[in-house]
Structures are given as C-alpha cells and as structure tokens.
Write a protein that holds these residues in place. Structure first.
Motif, PDB file in Angstrom:
ATOM      1  N   GLN A 110       0.943  -1.331  -0.167  1.00 35.90           N
ATOM      2  CA  GLN A 110      -0.291   0.103  -0.157  1.00 35.90           C
ATOM      3  C   GLN A 110       0.960   1.230  -0.134  1.00 35.90           C
ATOM      4  N   GLY A 111       0.530   2.350  -0.936  1.00 40.67           N
ATOM      5  CA  GLY A 111       1.310   3.346  -1.034  1.00 40.67           C
ATOM      6  C   GLY A 111       2.457   3.402  -2.032  1.00 40.67           C
ATOM      7  N   ALA A 112       2.818   2.120  -2.419  1.00 37.97           N
ATOM      8  CA  ALA A 112       4.053   2.055  -3.282  1.00 37.97           C
ATOM      9  C   ALA A 112       3.621   3.060  -4.752  1.00 37.97           C
ATOM     10  N   GLY A 113       2.649   2.964  -4.640  1.00 42.43           N
ATOM     11  CA  GLY A 113       2.241   3.901  -6.370  1.00 42.43           C
ATOM     12  C   GLY A 113       1.706   3.064  -7.283  1.00 42.43           C
ATOM     13  N   LYS A 114       0.887   1.961  -7.164  1.00 46.12           N
ATOM     14  CA  LYS A 114       0.352   0.877  -7.978  1.00 46.12           C
ATOM     15  C   LYS A 114      -0.752   1.890  -8.759  1.00 46.12           C
ATOM     16  N   THR A 115      -1.539   2.340  -7.939  1.00 50.78           N
ATOM     17  CA  THR A 115      -2.828   3.023  -8.891  1.00 50.78           C
ATOM     18  C   THR A 115      -2.098   4.153  -9.726  1.00 50.78           C
ATOM     19  N   THR A 116      -1.289   4.994  -9.279  1.00 49.06           N
ATOM     20  CA  THR A 116      -0.631   5.979  -9.997  1.00 49.06           C
ATOM     21  C   THR A 116       0.087   5.470 -11.114  1.00 49.06           C
ATOM     22  N   THR A 117       0.731   4.381 -11.084  1.00 52.10           N
ATOM     23  CA  THR A 117       1.830   3.715 -11.832  1.00 52.10           C
ATOM     24  C   THR A 117       0.760   3.177 -13.007  1.00 52.10           C
ATOM     25  N   GLY A 119      -2.043   4.242 -14.008  1.00 58.51           N
ATOM     26  CA  GLY A 119      -2.622   5.332 -14.794  1.00 58.51           C
ATOM     27  C   GLY A 119      -1.564   5.801 -15.542  1.00 58.51           C
ATOM     28  N   LYS A 120      -0.198   6.053 -15.037  1.00 63.05           N
ATOM     29  CA  LYS A 120       0.881   6.569 -16.009  1.00 63.05           C
ATOM     30  C   LYS A 120       0.988   5.502 -17.098  1.00 63.05           C
ATOM     31  N   LEU A 121       0.975   4.285 -16.946  1.00 64.22           N
ATOM     32  CA  LEU A 121       1.453   3.311 -17.784  1.00 64.22           C
ATOM     33  C   LEU A 121       0.351   3.375 -19.292  1.00 64.22           C
ATOM     34  N   TYR A 141     -10.550  -2.803  -0.296  1.00 59.10           N
ATOM     35  CA  TYR A 141     -10.095  -2.648   1.351  1.00 59.10           C
ATOM     36  C   TYR A 141      -9.961  -1.347   1.492  1.00 59.10           C
ATOM     37  N   ARG A 142      -9.586  -0.566   0.437  1.00 55.64           N
ATOM     38  CA  ARG A 142      -9.348   0.976   0.758  1.00 55.64           C
ATOM     39  C   ARG A 142     -10.064   1.898  -0.049  1.00 55.64           C
ATOM     40  N   PRO A 143     -11.399   2.219   0.277  1.00 52.53           N
ATOM     41  CA  PRO A 143     -12.223   2.753  -0.558  1.00 52.53           C
ATOM     42  C   PRO A 143     -12.011   4.034  -1.452  1.00 52.53           C
ATOM     43  N   GLN A 147     -11.943   5.432  -5.887  1.00 45.90           N
ATOM     44  CA  GLN A 147     -12.080   6.810  -6.330  1.00 45.90           C
ATOM     45  C   GLN A 147     -10.861   7.419  -7.177  1.00 45.90           C
ATOM     46  N   GLN A 148      -9.809   7.132  -6.409  1.00 50.87           N
ATOM     47  CA  GLN A 148      -8.544   7.643  -6.909  1.00 50.87           C
ATOM     48  C   GLN A 148      -8.275   7.107  -8.341  1.00 50.87           C
ATOM     49  N   LEU A 149      -8.787   5.833  -8.673  1.00 49.30           N
ATOM     50  CA  LEU A 149      -8.551   5.298  -9.975  1.00 49.30           C
ATOM     51  C   LEU A 149      -9.573   5.910 -10.931  1.00 49.30           C
ATOM     52  N   THR A 249       9.312   3.310  -8.230  1.00 50.02           N
ATOM     53  CA  THR A 249       8.660   4.809  -8.335  1.00 50.02           C
ATOM     54  C   THR A 249       9.440   5.609  -7.050  1.00 50.02           C
ATOM     55  N   LYS A 250       8.903   6.866  -7.344  1.00 55.18           N
ATOM     56  CA  LYS A 250       9.632   7.815  -6.256  1.00 55.18           C
ATOM     57  C   LYS A 250      11.232   8.066  -6.376  1.00 55.18           C
ATOM     58  N   LEU A 251      11.507   7.839  -7.372  1.00 55.15           N
ATOM     59  CA  LEU A 251      13.092   7.941  -7.615  1.00 55.15           C
ATOM     60  C   LEU A 251      13.392   9.566  -7.678  1.00 55.15           C
ATOM     61  N   ASP A 252      12.250  10.310  -7.591  1.00 59.17           N
ATOM     62  CA  ASP A 252      12.444  11.866  -7.724  1.00 59.17           C
ATOM     63  C   ASP A 252      12.823  12.343  -6.381  1.00 59.17           C
ATOM     64  N   GLY A 253      12.455  11.503  -5.400  1.00 63.95           N
ATOM     65  CA  GLY A 253      12.661  11.709  -3.924  1.00 63.95           C
ATOM     66  C   GLY A 253      14.099  11.457  -3.709  1.00 63.95           C
ATOM     67  N   VAL A 274      10.594   3.620 -14.307  1.00 65.69           N
ATOM     68  CA  VAL A 274      10.963   4.238 -12.936  1.00 65.69           C
ATOM     69  C   VAL A 274       9.851   5.460 -13.263  1.00 65.69           C
ATOM     70  N   GLY A 275       9.267   5.760 -11.768  1.00 63.02           N
ATOM     71  CA  GLY A 275       8.522   6.905 -11.710  1.00 63.02           C
ATOM     72  C   GLY A 275       9.301   8.055 -11.039  1.00 63.02           C
ATOM     73  N   GLN A 276       9.018   9.213 -11.591  1.00 62.62           N
ATOM     74  CA  GLN A 276       9.876  10.109 -11.277  1.00 62.62           C
ATOM     75  C   GLN A 276       9.017  11.411 -10.853  1.00 62.62           C
ATOM     76  N   GLY A 277       7.979  11.244 -10.506  1.00 62.65           N
ATOM     77  CA  GLY A 277       7.036  12.344  -9.959  1.00 62.65           C
ATOM     78  C   GLY A 277       5.417  11.735  -9.968  1.00 62.65           C
ATOM     79  N   GLU A 278       4.808  12.980  -9.331  1.00 61.07           N
ATOM     80  CA  GLU A 278       3.382  12.583  -9.325  1.00 61.07           C
ATOM     81  C   GLU A 278       2.702  12.760 -10.474  1.00 61.07           C
ATOM     82  N   LYS A 279       2.850  13.351 -11.456  1.00 57.84           N
ATOM     83  CA  LYS A 279       2.294  13.708 -12.421  1.00 57.84           C
ATOM     84  C   LYS A 279       2.102  12.414 -13.583  1.00 57.84           C
TER      85      LYS A 279
HETATM   86  P1  GDP Z   1      -0.954   2.428  -3.925  1.00 55.49           P
HETATM   87  O1  GDP Z   1      -1.360   2.539  -2.514  1.00 55.49           O
HETATM   88  O2  GDP Z   1       0.179   1.428  -4.187  1.00 55.49           O
HETATM   89  O3  GDP Z   1      -1.937   2.378  -5.202  1.00 55.49           O
HETATM   90  O4  GDP Z   1      -0.307   3.848  -4.282  1.00 55.49           O
HETATM   91  P2  GDP Z   1      -0.623   5.385  -4.816  1.00 55.49           P
HETATM   92  O5  GDP Z   1      -0.661   5.156  -6.619  1.00 55.49           O
HETATM   93  O6  GDP Z   1      -1.946   5.728  -4.134  1.00 55.49           O
HETATM   94  O7  GDP Z   1       0.645   6.343  -4.832  1.00 55.49           O
HETATM   95  C1  GDP Z   1       0.679   6.772  -3.231  1.00 55.49           C
HETATM   96  C2  GDP Z   1       1.435   8.064  -3.241  1.00 55.49           C
HETATM   97  O8  GDP Z   1       2.363   8.018  -3.908  1.00 55.49           O
HETATM   98  C3  GDP Z   1       0.543   9.014  -4.046  1.00 55.49           C
HETATM   99  O9  GDP Z   1       0.520  10.233  -3.352  1.00 55.49           O
HETATM  100  C4  GDP Z   1       1.290   9.226  -5.302  1.00 55.49           C
HETATM  101  O10 GDP Z   1       1.080  10.424  -6.017  1.00 55.49           O
HETATM  102  C5  GDP Z   1       2.575   9.091  -5.090  1.00 55.49           C
HETATM  103  N1  GDP Z   1       3.519   8.624  -5.848  1.00 55.49           N
HETATM  104  C6  GDP Z   1       3.412   7.480  -6.653  1.00 55.49           C
HETATM  105  N2  GDP Z   1       4.565   7.505  -7.609  1.00 55.49           N
HETATM  106  C7  GDP Z   1       5.202   8.439  -7.516  1.00 55.49           C
HETATM  107  C8  GDP Z   1       6.484   8.970  -7.934  1.00 55.49           C
HETATM  108  O11 GDP Z   1       7.136   8.335  -8.862  1.00 55.49           O
HETATM  109  N3  GDP Z   1       7.126  10.092  -7.518  1.00 55.49           N
HETATM  110  C9  GDP Z   1       6.431  10.869  -6.225  1.00 55.49           C
HETATM  111  N4  GDP Z   1       6.742  11.991  -5.973  1.00 55.49           N
HETATM  112  N5  GDP Z   1       5.395  10.294  -5.938  1.00 55.49           N
HETATM  113  C10 GDP Z   1       4.633   9.279  -6.383  1.00 55.49           C
END
Ligand code: GDP
Length: 297
Positions: A110-117, A119-121, A141-143, A147-149, A249-253, A274-279
């Motif tokens: 959870q929080g790794a970035g599945k949903t965001t990634t 979308g990005k892909l 499990y996470r309502p 919504q986020q997707l 993900t989060k290699l921009d961090g 590699v994910g390098q940002g939130e957009k």
């Molecule tokens: P999930 O629980 O695995 O589905 O994770 P989410 O997709 O909800 O991502 C968790 C948080 O990490 C969100 O706030 C995203 O915007 C952020 N996030 C995901 N990928 C990246 C990334 O490559 N860089 C940064 N800075 N934030 C990211």
C-alpha cells in the motif's frame, strides 16, 4: 534527487586513484573498500555488494589495470559496466500478449504507487501507441483507491471498471475482464489490493486473481524510498506470485537509491519503468546504462 550521496562517494573513491602517479595493489584495495562502503551505505543489498566488488576486482586484475596507462579511468569503466550488468543490462519492454487484451496485474505494498503507476502506464500506451487501455478497480479494502483510479481514468480518458467495495475482488476481476473484452481494450490494468506488509490473506487473494486473469505481466510496484525493505518486498512477492517486471517509483525523491541496484540482482526480474514524479507523464522506461551514468555522475 536519488543517488546523490552514492555518486559523491563513488567519485570520491575514484578521485583518490586519479591523484596517484602509479597505482599499487594496496591503492586498488583501498578504493574497492570505499566503493563497497558507499554501496552499502546507499542501501544496496549486502550479497549484491559482495558480488559486485568481487566482479570488479576480477575484471580489474584480468585487464591488468595497474599496468595500464590510466588505471582510474579503467576502474570507472569497469564499475560502470558492472553497474549496468547488475541492473539488467538492457531495457526490458512490457510483456505483450499475441492477442488482445494484454493483461497487466499491478501488485505491491500500500502506498507504493500501484494506482498512480497503472494510470501513468495506461497514459503512456495511449499516447505513444494509440492503445486502448482499460482499468479494473480491484482494491476493495481502501475505498479511496477506487475513487482515485476513477479520477485518474477521467484525467487520462481511460475507462475504469468498478463494482464498489462490497463485491469479492475475484468477481470484480472476472466481470471486469469481460467488460474489457467487450470494449475491445488492448491493455487491461488490474489495480489489485496492497497492504502495509505482506500477509497471507493478501497473497492468497493475489494468487487467486492471477489464476483468474492469467496476466501477461505481473508488475510489482516498489517505492524506492523504502531502502532495504524494497528488496525484501520484491523477494516476497516474487516467491509467491512470480512477478514479471518491476516499476520503481519515487526516484525523484531524496532516496539513497540502492534498491534500484539490488532488485534485479536479488529477484532476477527486470526493472521496466521508473516513476519520477506524481504527474501522469512522470514515468520513464528504465535504461540500466543511463542509470549507471547517472549514478557515476
Ligand atoms: P498505491 O497504494 O500503491 O496504489 O499507491 P498510490 O498510487 O496511491 O501512490 C501513493 C502516493 O505516492 C501518491 O500520493 C502518489 O502520488 C505518490 N507517487 C506515486 N508514484 C510516485 C513517484 O514516482 N514520485 C512521487 N514523488 N510520488 C509518487
């Protein structure tokens, strides 16, 4: 940015060699010790570091580096090659099914970035290949996940299949796949559930979804900021599910970055993106050679 500390330390280790007129065996040993410490401090897995150092030493003595004209330059080149090899040598493309749809199952903590990634892909495939992606919201499990997707789907104009949080995720996936086929989607993303830690109930659910969906790609999404834990997580998911690729993900961090160096070596599975940002545009193909150049600075 990721790797800053590591870059500085590696450069420091090698500049020690550059300053010397003639490099001795002992100098080389000191340099290798510094490189070893730099990698360990950057969170690279211990076994991976050991093998890395052994390989560099072997190559250096095989090439008679100390006899050569520019030992420091040769060491840089060997370290560079070894980094590239450790990270998988070449970029590995997304798996593709011979007939549509290609099914991509997103897994990870959870929080790794599945949903965001996901979308990005989907966005990348749509823009670069004119593809017709489709996303299934299977994290019940996470309502907020559904919504986020949906929000991401609207943003990138990709349909999202959801049945709320009261339906078994296995049924959601079955029905979602039917809907995707009907929509003639060519890529289907399954946004599966995550947990804060790996647990048996989650793994069983993911294994069931894998059986149902027969995914072409099981993409493990790993947060680079989690350091050493990233490799343990990757091993856990790989042993149970047989992942086929990794999105880091989060290699921009401000991460030490060693996870990126270790995951391929530990699991044998390639980092593909590699994910390098939130957009939605902040996703890149992973090129081991470019990453090695970035690390060496
Ligand atoms: P999930 O629980 O695995 O589905 O994770 P989410 O997709 O909800 O991502 C968790 C948080 O990490 C969100 O706030 C995203 O915007 C952020 N996030 C995901 N990928 C990246 C990334 O490559 N860089 C940064 N800075 N934030 C990211």
């Amino acid at each position: 940015m990721a790797f800053e500390g590591l870059t500085e330390r590696l450069q420091g280790a090698i500049s020690g060699l550059r300053r010397k007129g003639k490099v001795t065996d002992a100098d080389l040993r000191d340099t290798m010790r510094e490189i070893r410490m730099a990698l360990l401090d950057a969170d690279v897995n211990y076994t991976v570091v050991k093998e890395f150092v052994r390989n560099v030493r072997e190559k250096a003595s095989g090439a008679n580096v100390l006899e050569g004209l520019n030992p420091a330059q040769q060491i840089v080149s060997i370290v560079n090659d070894e980094l590239v090899e450790m990270m998988g040598d070449e970029a590995t493309p997304l798996n593709k099914s011979p007939k549509i749809p290609t099914v991509i199952m997103m897994v990870g903590l959870q929080g790794a970035g599945k949903t965001t990634t996901a979308g990005k892909l989907a966005n990348k495939l749509k823009r670069e290949q004119n593809a017709r992606p489709f996303m299934i919201a299977a994290d019940v499990y996470r309502p907020a996940a559904i919504q986020q997707l949906q929000t991401i789907g609207e943003q990138i104009d990709v349909p999202v299949f959801e049945l709320g949080t009261d339906v078994d995720p296995r049924d959601i996936v079955r029905q979602g796949l039917d809907a995707a086929r009907e929509a003639k989607a060519d890529y289907v993303f399954i946004d599966a559930a995550g947990r804060l830690q790996i647990d048996e109930a989650l793994m069983q659910e993911l294994a069931d979804i894998k059986d149902i969906a027969q995914p072409d790609e099981i993409m493990l999404v790993v947060d680079a900021m989690t350091g050493q834990n990233a490799t343990e997580t990757a091993e856990g998911f790989n042993e149970r599910l047989g992942i086929t690729g990794v999105a880091l993900t989060k290699l921009d961090g401000d991460t030490r970055g060693g996870a990126a160096l270790s995951i391929r070596a530990v699991t044998g599975k390639p980092i593909k993106f590699v994910g390098q940002g939130e957009k939605m545009d902040d996703l890149d193909v992973f090129y081991p050679d470019r990453m090695a150049s970035r690390i060496l600075g």
